[in-house]
Design a protein around this motif. Structure first.
Motif, PDB file in Angstrom:
ATOM      1  N   SER A  18       0.902  -1.301   0.107  1.00 26.19           N
ATOM      2  CA  SER A  18       0.105  -0.021  -0.102  1.00 26.19           C
ATOM      3  C   SER A  18       0.945   1.213  -0.133  1.00 26.19           C
ATOM      4  O   SER A  18       2.028   1.404   0.389  1.00 26.19           O
ATOM      5  CB  SER A  18      -1.041   0.088   1.088  1.00 26.19           C
ATOM      6  N   HIS A  27      -3.172  -2.947  13.876  1.00 24.11           N
ATOM      7  CA  HIS A  27      -3.572  -1.900  12.634  1.00 24.11           C
ATOM      8  C   HIS A  27      -3.436  -0.720  12.767  1.00 24.11           C
ATOM      9  O   HIS A  27      -3.501   0.184  11.971  1.00 24.11           O
ATOM     10  CB  HIS A  27      -5.110  -2.293  12.289  1.00 24.11           C
ATOM     11  N   ASP A  72      -5.274   3.781  10.229  1.00 23.94           N
ATOM     12  CA  ASP A  72      -5.899   2.579  10.505  1.00 23.94           C
ATOM     13  C   ASP A  72      -5.445   1.865   9.036  1.00 23.94           C
ATOM     14  O   ASP A  72      -5.772   2.331   8.207  1.00 23.94           O
ATOM     15  CB  ASP A  72      -7.425   2.839  10.466  1.00 23.94           C
ATOM     16  N   CYS A  73      -4.757   0.751   9.224  1.00 27.89           N
ATOM     17  CA  CYS A  73      -4.019   0.263   8.167  1.00 27.89           C
ATOM     18  C   CYS A  73      -4.573  -1.298   7.709  1.00 27.89           C
ATOM     19  O   CYS A  73      -3.985  -2.020   7.208  1.00 27.89           O
ATOM     20  CB  CYS A  73      -2.448  -0.163   8.532  1.00 27.89           C
ATOM     21  N   GLN A  74      -5.796  -1.396   8.506  1.00 25.96           N
ATOM     22  CA  GLN A  74      -6.550  -2.583   8.279  1.00 25.96           C
ATOM     23  C   GLN A  74      -6.722  -3.006   6.904  1.00 25.96           C
ATOM     24  O   GLN A  74      -6.191  -4.113   6.329  1.00 25.96           O
ATOM     25  CB  GLN A  74      -7.951  -2.752   9.111  1.00 25.96           C
ATOM     26  N   GLN A  75      -7.330  -2.109   6.162  1.00 21.40           N
ATOM     27  CA  GLN A  75      -7.749  -2.456   4.765  1.00 21.40           C
ATOM     28  C   GLN A  75      -6.515  -2.233   3.847  1.00 21.40           C
ATOM     29  O   GLN A  75      -6.398  -3.275   2.923  1.00 21.40           O
ATOM     30  CB  GLN A  75      -8.611  -1.379   4.037  1.00 21.40           C
ATOM     31  N   GLU A  87      -4.844  -5.858   4.216  1.00 22.82           N
ATOM     32  CA  GLU A  87      -5.806  -6.769   3.629  1.00 22.82           C
ATOM     33  C   GLU A  87      -5.518  -6.498   2.053  1.00 22.82           C
ATOM     34  O   GLU A  87      -6.354  -7.256   1.350  1.00 22.82           O
ATOM     35  CB  GLU A  87      -7.045  -6.768   3.999  1.00 22.82           C
ATOM     36  N   SER A 114      -6.552  -4.140   0.097  1.00 24.11           N
ATOM     37  CA  SER A 114      -7.445  -3.512  -0.696  1.00 24.11           C
ATOM     38  C   SER A 114      -7.686  -1.780  -0.164  1.00 24.11           C
ATOM     39  O   SER A 114      -8.772  -1.260   0.235  1.00 24.11           O
ATOM     40  CB  SER A 114      -8.895  -4.056  -0.095  1.00 24.11           C
ATOM     41  N   GLY A 115      -6.625  -1.175  -0.366  1.00 21.44           N
ATOM     42  CA  GLY A 115      -6.548   0.324  -0.412  1.00 21.44           C
ATOM     43  C   GLY A 115      -5.409   0.981   0.424  1.00 21.44           C
ATOM     44  O   GLY A 115      -4.461   0.086   0.972  1.00 21.44           O
ATOM     45  N   CYS A 119      -3.864   3.377   3.711  1.00 19.18           N
ATOM     46  CA  CYS A 119      -4.202   3.658   4.912  1.00 19.18           C
ATOM     47  C   CYS A 119      -5.217   4.976   5.057  1.00 19.18           C
ATOM     48  O   CYS A 119      -4.879   5.768   4.513  1.00 19.18           O
ATOM     49  CB  CYS A 119      -2.909   3.858   5.962  1.00 19.18           C
ATOM     50  N   SER A 120      -6.102   4.461   6.357  1.00 20.03           N
ATOM     51  CA  SER A 120      -7.055   5.909   6.135  1.00 20.03           C
ATOM     52  C   SER A 120      -6.498   6.612   7.623  1.00 20.03           C
ATOM     53  O   SER A 120      -6.179   6.041   8.655  1.00 20.03           O
ATOM     54  CB  SER A 120      -8.407   5.412   6.551  1.00 20.03           C
TER      55      SER A 120
END
Length: 446
Positions: free
Chosen positions: A270, A289, A304-307, A310, A312-313, A315-316
């Motif tokens: 990412s 995360h 928040d690195c969860q996605q 995974e 799918s994008g 970090c938010s």
């Protein structure tokens, strides 16, 4: 329905460090999670016009954080030591010889070690233990301990990078540092070096030559095992995840945070734009995360690195701390529990509002330790809420529910953090609360 969560950051205390503050860290060793250190770097120019000599001085601060007395500031200065200028500092993650141990990277090209001792009435202090020069006429720029997974191994090592582009690996035995190896890793300054916490024979380094490199100490440092040029400017931050094997976060002057799977360094998993050079990255000590980023010209952010992990994008950003007025350099999470609710508002200790605060009144009030410190409070709305420039709607951030570790699931998350900024000489202690947005949930139900 995806649960909406409300994010809020609040300043708890501000301390004037008197010199340029560039590095902070909370003690990871129990029972000393309340202990915080901060290092400074001050360039002293020569007196004469033609005097080209410049000396670099520093200071090491030791603090105690206590929340019991809500009427007084929670941070207490325990000790200050004049030192050479400090570029980086890190606690060993496990006790050494039964004590918490701190390492600093100094402008003299030295690694300096300190042990923490308990004094009278529960007070703590740092004592100089030993030092080792990694090279003459260079600055030690970063250090990392091999103990990031909290393993109480007898094999405690450090890695250090310096302004000559070299990386050094050192062992610690009976309180003494011994150089194991040193090699030329980068063409210019080697801003950062770090261990893989899962395989401590693997070392990472980043430099002003825009290169991120991996090294296998078993093979020897004659050549890197891989070299990445995915960052377009100098690489200045690397942190191995202590929670997930192979996961690595890197930051650069190019204002990007890259997440990597160490098994495939050809392409990051990412890429996230931060709007400022990413000087430091710190994974949360327990929530796998969450990633803290110090972004130089663009404040401090919690990702928040969860996605992203995974695949799918990117970090938010779930929270930002914007109350520093200078370069965002040092930042760290505390392991202290803040599960108790924040102290209620009182005339003497009113809670501080931030960009993520919605609803309610209350003026922004920051406790400064120095009478000469100043803060621009003109950016307030009619109810006294802080309005940062260039940010439109200041309702709370909302995000999907955080993925908590199964054994730590909770209805909310409260974290204690510290950050420091350079030219304004400031150390901030602040909290971040991530709670279900009940108001939004009710509106969605009706």
């Amino acid at each position: 329905m995806v649960m909406a969560w409300k994010s809020r950051t609040r300043s708890l205390q501000v301390f004037d460090t008197e010199q340029s503050a560039d590095t902070v860290e909370w003690c990871p060793v129990s029972p000393n999670h309340n202990i915080l250190v901060c290092g400074t770097y001050q360039l002293q120019k020569g007196a004469g016009v033609e005097d080209a000599t410049q000396s670099r001085t520093g200071r090491l601060y030791l603090f105690d954080f206590r929340r019991e007395e809500s009427m007084s500031p929670p941070l207490t200065e325990l000790q200050r030591m004049d030192t050479p200028a400090i570029l980086d500092l890190k606690w060993c993650h496990v006790p050494v010889l039964g004590k918490a141990m701190l390492g600093t990277a100094a402008a003299t090209g030295e690694l300096q070690l300190y042990t923490m001792s308990d004094g009278q009435e529960g007070s703590c202090s740092l004592q100089t233990l030993s030092s080792l020069e990694v090279g003459a006429e260079r600055l030690a720029l970063s250090l990392d301990w091999s103990t990031g997974r909290m393993d109480s191994s007898s094999d405690v090592r450090l890695v250090c990078s310096d302004s000559a582009g070299c990386v050094s690996v050192l062992s610690l035995a009976e309180g003494a540092l011994t150089a194991l190896s040193q090699w030329k890793a980068h063409d210019f300054e080697a801003w950062i070096s770090a261990f893989s916490y899962w395989d401590t024979q693997l070392v990472y380094s980043g430099g002003d030559d825009c290169k991120l490199k991996g090294w296998d100490l078993r093979v020897g440092p004659s050549c890197p095992t891989w070299t990445s040029k995915k960052h377009s400017m100098g690489v200045c931050s690397i942190h191995s995840s202590p929670h997930r094997e192979h996961i690595l976060a890197t930051g650069s002057y190019d204002e990007q945070v890259l997440l990597w799977d160490g098994r495939n360094m050809r392409q990051p998993i990412s890429q996230s734009a931060m709007g400022g050079g990413v000087w430091r990255l710190k994974w949360h000590p327990t929530y796998q995360h969450l990633l803290l980023a110090a972004c130089m010209h663009n404040d401090f952010h919690i990702l928040d690195c969860q996605q992203a992990l995974e695949g799918s994008g990117s970090c938010s950003v779930v929270a930002s701390y914007i109350l520093h007025n200078s370069l965002a350099y040092g930042a760290d999470w505390s392991r202290l529990s803040l599960e108790n609710p924040a102290p209620c508002s009182t005339p003497a200790a009113e809670p501080k509002e931030s960009l993520a605060e919605s609803g309610g009144g209350g003026h922004l009030k920051i406790q400064y330790e120095s009478p000469t410190a100043s803060f621009d409070t003109s950016l307030e709305d009619d109810t006294g809420r802080y309005i940062p420039e260039g940010i439109p709607s200041l309702s709370s951030y909302t995000a999907a529910a955080p993925v908590l570790k199964p054994d730590r699931d909770a209805p909310s998350l409260s974290c204690l953090l510290a950050s420091c900024s350079f030219y304004d000489n400031m150390l901030h202690v602040w909290r971040w609360d991530w709670t279900p947005d009940e108001a939004q949930q009710e509106s969605e139900q009706h």
